[in-house]
Design a protein around this motif. Structure first.
Motif, mmCIF file in Angstrom:
data_model
loop_
_atom_site.group_PDB
_atom_site.id
_atom_site.type_symbol
_atom_site.label_atom_id
_atom_site.label_comp_id
_atom_site.label_asym_id
_atom_site.label_seq_id
_atom_site.Cartn_x
_atom_site.Cartn_y
_atom_site.Cartn_z
ATOM 1 N N ASN A 274 0.810 -1.224 0.000
ATOM 2 C CA ASN A 274 0.000 0.000 0.000
ATOM 3 C C ASN A 274 0.839 1.269 0.000
ATOM 4 O O ASN A 274 0.321 2.358 -0.208
ATOM 5 C CB ASN A 274 -0.925 0.021 1.218
ATOM 6 N N LEU B 235 0.706 3.920 -2.759
ATOM 7 C CA LEU B 235 -0.391 4.867 -2.887
ATOM 8 C C LEU B 235 -0.007 6.247 -2.397
ATOM 9 O O LEU B 235 -0.602 7.234 -2.811
ATOM 10 C CB LEU B 235 -1.571 4.377 -2.054
ATOM 11 N N LEU C 155 -1.963 9.451 -3.342
ATOM 12 C CA LEU C 155 -3.090 9.740 -2.465
ATOM 13 C C LEU C 155 -2.829 10.918 -1.542
ATOM 14 O O LEU C 155 -3.729 11.727 -1.292
ATOM 15 C CB LEU C 155 -3.390 8.493 -1.632
ATOM 16 N N PHE D 253 -3.558 14.270 -3.044
ATOM 17 C CA PHE D 253 -4.994 14.374 -3.321
ATOM 18 C C PHE D 253 -5.765 14.668 -2.039
ATOM 19 O O PHE D 253 -6.595 15.584 -1.964
ATOM 20 C CB PHE D 253 -5.461 13.060 -3.955
ATOM 21 N N LEU D 254 -5.435 13.892 -0.991
ATOM 22 C CA LEU D 254 -6.113 14.078 0.299
ATOM 23 C C LEU D 254 -5.822 15.457 0.875
ATOM 24 O O LEU D 254 -6.736 16.182 1.293
ATOM 25 C CB LEU D 254 -5.636 12.975 1.243
ATOM 26 N N THR E 254 -7.495 18.306 -0.912
ATOM 27 C CA THR E 254 -8.903 18.411 -0.558
ATOM 28 C C THR E 254 -9.085 19.078 0.796
ATOM 29 O O THR E 254 -9.969 19.915 0.976
ATOM 30 C CB THR E 254 -9.532 17.004 -0.542
ATOM 31 N N ILE E 255 -8.216 18.707 1.737
ATOM 32 C CA ILE E 255 -8.318 19.334 3.060
ATOM 33 C C ILE E 255 -8.044 20.832 2.941
ATOM 34 O O ILE E 255 -8.701 21.647 3.613
ATOM 35 C CB ILE E 255 -7.332 18.658 4.039
ATOM 36 N N ILE F 293 0.598 -2.947 -6.495
ATOM 37 C CA ILE F 293 -0.561 -3.054 -5.615
ATOM 38 C C ILE F 293 -1.794 -3.190 -6.477
ATOM 39 O O ILE F 293 -1.944 -2.498 -7.483
ATOM 40 C CB ILE F 293 -0.685 -1.847 -4.665
ATOM 41 N N LEU G 19 -5.558 -2.606 -6.642
ATOM 42 C CA LEU G 19 -6.568 -1.831 -5.910
ATOM 43 C C LEU G 19 -7.821 -2.659 -5.736
ATOM 44 O O LEU G 19 -8.314 -3.275 -6.673
ATOM 45 C CB LEU G 19 -6.899 -0.540 -6.667
#
Lengths: 493, 141
Positions: free
Chosen positions: A3, A6, A10, A13-14, A17-18, A59, A61
Motif C-alpha cells: 500500500n 499509494l 493519495l 490528493f487528500l 482536498t483538506i 498493488i 486496488l
C-alpha cells in the motif's frame, strides 16, 4: 501487495482536498502543503529504496487481480520519476511562497498544486493504460487551472489554445486506447505487452503505436507538435512555469518511453527509427526557436522542446547505454530547467520584466544570482563536469557506436546553439552597464535563492558524482529493456 | 412592472419536493439497479436549481446557506476515506466490505462500504453542478 505505493498519489490528493476547507487561512495552507511536499519527497526516496532492494512493487486496488483490476506498479524508472517530481514539487512550492501574489493564493492555488502532483505521480505509477489516461486528465485539469490562474489577458488567450490542443490530444488518446482494447482485449499494460508479443506487431499495431506517439508527442512537445508550448508557458508566474517546464512535458516523455519499451518493441526498425527522426526535428527546430528569441522565459520554453528531443533520441537509439543516457538526461533536465525558470522568476522580481533588452548589468548588485545562473546555464548546454555533459556524452557516444552520424551531428550543433542562447541571456542580463534604478539595487534575494540552491547543488552533484548515478541509470535502463521483469511482477506468472 | 409568479412558485414547491425525494430513491436504488450517486446527485442538483430559478438567488441563499465549495471538499474527503478504511485492515486500497445486518425497523439490510463512496459522489456532483451554475448566475457583469 504494497500500500506504500499509494502515498505519492493519495497524499497530495487528500491534502489538496483538506486545503479547500482552509480557503481563507493562507498561512495554514502554506504550512500544510510545505509539510506534505517534503514528506512526499521522503516517501519517494523510501519507495525507490524498496524497489531497488526488493524488485518491482505492485498493488492491486480493491484486491482485484490483474489483468481485470487496476494496478499501480513501481519499477525503478517510475520511482525515480516520482523522486524527481517530488523534488521539483518542493522547490517550486517554496518559490511560490515568495512570489505568488495574495490574490492568486486565495483562489485555491495550493489545492490545485497538490492535485497536479497527484496526477503526475499517478501517471508515473499506474500500470494500466486507461488509468494513465485518467491521471493524465487529472494532471491536465489541474494544469488548465494553474496556467490560467490570475486571469490576465495574455493568460486567458494562450491557455485557451493550451486547453484546446490538450483536449484534442486526449480524444486521440482515448481513441488509441479503444483500438488497442479492440485488438488485445485488455488495458493492463503488462497484459497488453504479452498479447502484442503473441500476435506480432504488424500493420494495425504499428498504426496504433504511431497514434500513441502522436498523442504523447503532443503532450511532451515533440516535433512537429510543439507549437503550443512556448506561448502557453510564457503566461503563468515563474513558479508555475518552472513546475510545468520541469514536469509536464516529461510526463509525455515518460509515457512514450514506457509504451515503447514495454508494448511496441517488436518492430524497432519502424517505430524507433520514426522516434529518432522526430527527435532530430525536435532538437533542431526547438533550439532554432530559442536562438531567435529575446525574452528570458521564451528562450527557456523553446529549450524545453530541444531538450525533449535528446530524451527521444535516447529512446530512438534503443540500447542500454542510450536509454540510460535518456534517463540521466531526464533527471538532469527536470532539475536544471526548473532552476532556470526560477532564476527567470528571480530576475523578474528584481527588474519587473523578462525582456532581455530591458535588463543589463545585474552582476554588480547581485553577484551570487549571476554566478549561480551561469553554473546552471552551462550545465544545460553540457559543459563538463556538470550534469548536462554526461547525459549528452552517453547519447552521442552510443549514436557514434551505432553509426548514426547525422543525428549525432545534429545533437552536437544543438549543443553549441544551446550554449549560444544561454550565453546570450547571461550577457544581456548580467553583463554591461548597470541599468537598475536605485531602489532595485538592494532587494533581498536570499529568500528567492534559497529554494533554487538545492537544484544548483544537485546539478553539480549529478555531474561530479556521475559514476554511481550513471550506473543507477544503467540499471534502470536494464530493467526497461527487459520487459519480462515488469510483466512477471504484475501478472505474477 | 411587477410580475406575478404565483403559478411557478406554487408548482415549484410541490415539484421540488418530489424531485428531491425521488433523487434520494434513485441514489439508494443504485447498488443493483439503475441509479446511484451520480444520477441521484444530478437530479438533486436539478431540484435545488428549480428552487433557485423560481425564487430569488439571494432568498434561497438565506434559507439554504450552503457553501458548495465545502460540499465538494467534504464529498472528496468521504470518498478518499472510504478507500482508506481498507488500509486499517491491511487490505489493498479500495477493498470493498459487505455484510448483512438486522436493523430495526428495516429488517435484514445489506450494508456495504460502497454506499459512503456513492454518498461522496452524490455530494461532489451536487456541489460541482450548483457551484458552476450559481457562479455564472451570480456574475453581475
Amino acid at each position: 501487495m504494497n500500500n506504500l505505493l499509494l502515498v505519492p498519489v493519495l497524499a497530495p490528493f487528500l491534502i489538496g482536498t483538506i486545503l479547500i476547507l482552509f480557503k481563507n487561512h493562507l498561512t495554514v495552507q502554506r504550512w500544510i502543503s510545505a509539510i506534505t511536499a517534503i514528506g512526499m519527497l521522503g516517501f519517494a526516496f523510501y519507495i525507490t529504496y524498496i524497489v531497488y532492494v526488493d524488485g518491482i512493487q505492485t498493488i492491486e486496488l480493491g484486491g482485484w487481480a490483474p489483468p481485470f483490476g487496476i494496478v499501480l506498479v513501481a519499477d525503478l524508472f517510475a520511482s525515480l520519476m516520482v523522486i524527481l517530481s517530488s523534488i521539483v514539487g518542493v522547490v517550486c512550492l517554496f518559490f511560490a511562497f515568495q512570489t505568488i501574489s495574495k490574490e492568486r493564493e486565495k483562489f485555491f492555488f495550493y489545492p490545485f498544486y497538490m492535485y497536479l502532483l497527484a496526477g503526475v505521480h499517478g501517471a508515473f505509477l499506474t500500470g494500466d493504460l486507461f488509468n494513465l489516461f485518467v491521471f493524465f486528465e487529472v494532471m491536465l485539469i489541474a494544469s488548465y487551472i494553474l496556467i490560467v490562474h490570475g486571469g490576465t489577458k495574455y493568460q486567458l488567450r494562450e491557455s485557451f489554445k493550451y486547453v484546446v490542443i490538450n483536449v484534442f490530444a486526449s480524444i486521440f488518446f482515448i481513441v488509441g486506447i479503444a483500438y488497442i482494447y479492440s485488438i488485445t482485449g485488455t488495458l493492463n499494460m503488462a497484459d497488453i505487452a504479452v498479447r502484442v508479443a503473441e500476435i506480432e506487431q504488424t500493420g494495425v499495431l504499428n498504426a496504433i503505436a504511431v497514434l500513441f506517439l502522436v498523442v504523447f508527442g503532443m503532450k511532451g512537445g515533440l516535433f512537429p507538435l510543439y507549437f503550443w508550448l512556448p506561448n502557453s508557458y510564457f503566461g503563468p508566474p515563474s513558479a508555475i512555469a518552472a513546475l510545468f517546464g520541469g514536469l509536464l512535458t516529461k510526463v509525455g516523455i515518460y509515457a512514450i518511453i514506457r509504451t515503447f519499451t514495454l508494448i511496441f518493441i517488436h518492430d524497432p526498425g519502424f517505430t524507433h527509427n520514426l522516434i529518432l527522426i522526430l527527435a532530430g526535428g525536435t532538437m533542431f527546430f526547438g533550439v532554432l526557436g530559442a536562438v531567435a528569441q529575446f525574452d528570458f522565459k521564451r528562450i527557456l520554453s523553446f529549450h524545453i522542446i530541444s531538450q525533449v528531443g535528446y530524451m527521444a533520441l535516447g529512446l530512438g537509439l534503443y540500447s542500454q547505454l542510450a536509454i540510460a543516457g535518456a534517463i540521466y538526461y531526464i533527471a538532469h533536465h527536470i532539475i536544471v530547467k526548473s532552476a532556470l525558470f526560477l532564476f527567470c522568476g528571480a530576475t523578474e522580481k528584481i527588474t519587473g520584466t523578462t525582456d532581455l533588452k530591458k535588463m543589463s548589468g545585474l552582476l554588480k548588485s547581485y553577484p551570487v544570482l549571476g554566478w549561480l545562473f551561469l553554473v546552471t546555464a552551462i550545465s544545460l548546454a553540457g559543459i563538463p563536469p556538470l550534469s548536462g555533459f554526461f547525459s549528452k556524452f552517453a547519447l552521442i557516444l552510443n549514436g557514434i557506436e551505432q553509426e548514426r552520424y547525422f543525428i549525432v551531428f545534429i545533437s552536437l550543433v544543438v549543443g553549441i546553439l544551446t550554449l549560444f542562447s544561454m550565453m546570450k541571456i547571461f550577457i544581456y542580463v548580467f553583463w554591461g552597464e548597470e541599468s537598475l534604478a536605485e531602489k532595485d539595487k538592494n532587494k533581498p534575494i536570499m529568500p528567492l535563492l534559497a529554494p533554487i540552491l538545492p537544484l544548483v547543488a544537485l546539478t553539480v552533484i549529478l555531474g561530479i558524482g556521475a559514476e554511481p548515478i550513471f550506473s543507477f541509470s544503467m540499471e534502470v535502463a536494464n530493467q526497461l529493456l527487459e520487459p519480462s521483469q515488469y510483466i512477471n511482477s504484475v501478472l505474477k506468472e | 412592472m411587477k410580475t406575478n409568479y404565483l403559478m411557478l412558485h406554487t408548482i415549484t414547491r410541490i415539484v421540488a419536493l418530489i424531485i428531491l425525494s425521488f433523487s434520494v430513491y434513485l441514489f439508494f436504488a443504485g447498488h443493483y439497479t439503475p441509479g446511484g450517486g451520480f444520477i441521484g446527485g444530478l437530479m438533486f442538483a436539478c431540484g435545488l436549481l428549480l428552487l433557485y430559478l423560481s425564487f430569488d438567488l439571494n432568498k434561497i441563499q438565506t434559507v439554504l446557506p450552503i457553501d458548495f465549495e465545502k460540499v465538494i471538499a467534504i464529498g472528496l474527503l468521504i470518498g478518499i476515506g472510504t478507500g482508506l478504511n481498507s488500509l486499517l485492515f491491511g487490505d489493498p486500497f479500495f477493498t470493498m466490505y459487505f455484510d448483512t445486518f438486522t436493523i430495526w425497523p428495516f429488517g435484514e439490510v445489506a450494508l456495504t462500504t460502497t454506499t459512503p463512496f456513492a454518498i461522496a459522489i452524490f455530494l461532489v456532483v451536487v456541489g460541482v453542478a450548483l457551484l458552476t451554475i450559481l457562479t455564472i448566475a451570480g456574475d453581475e457583469a
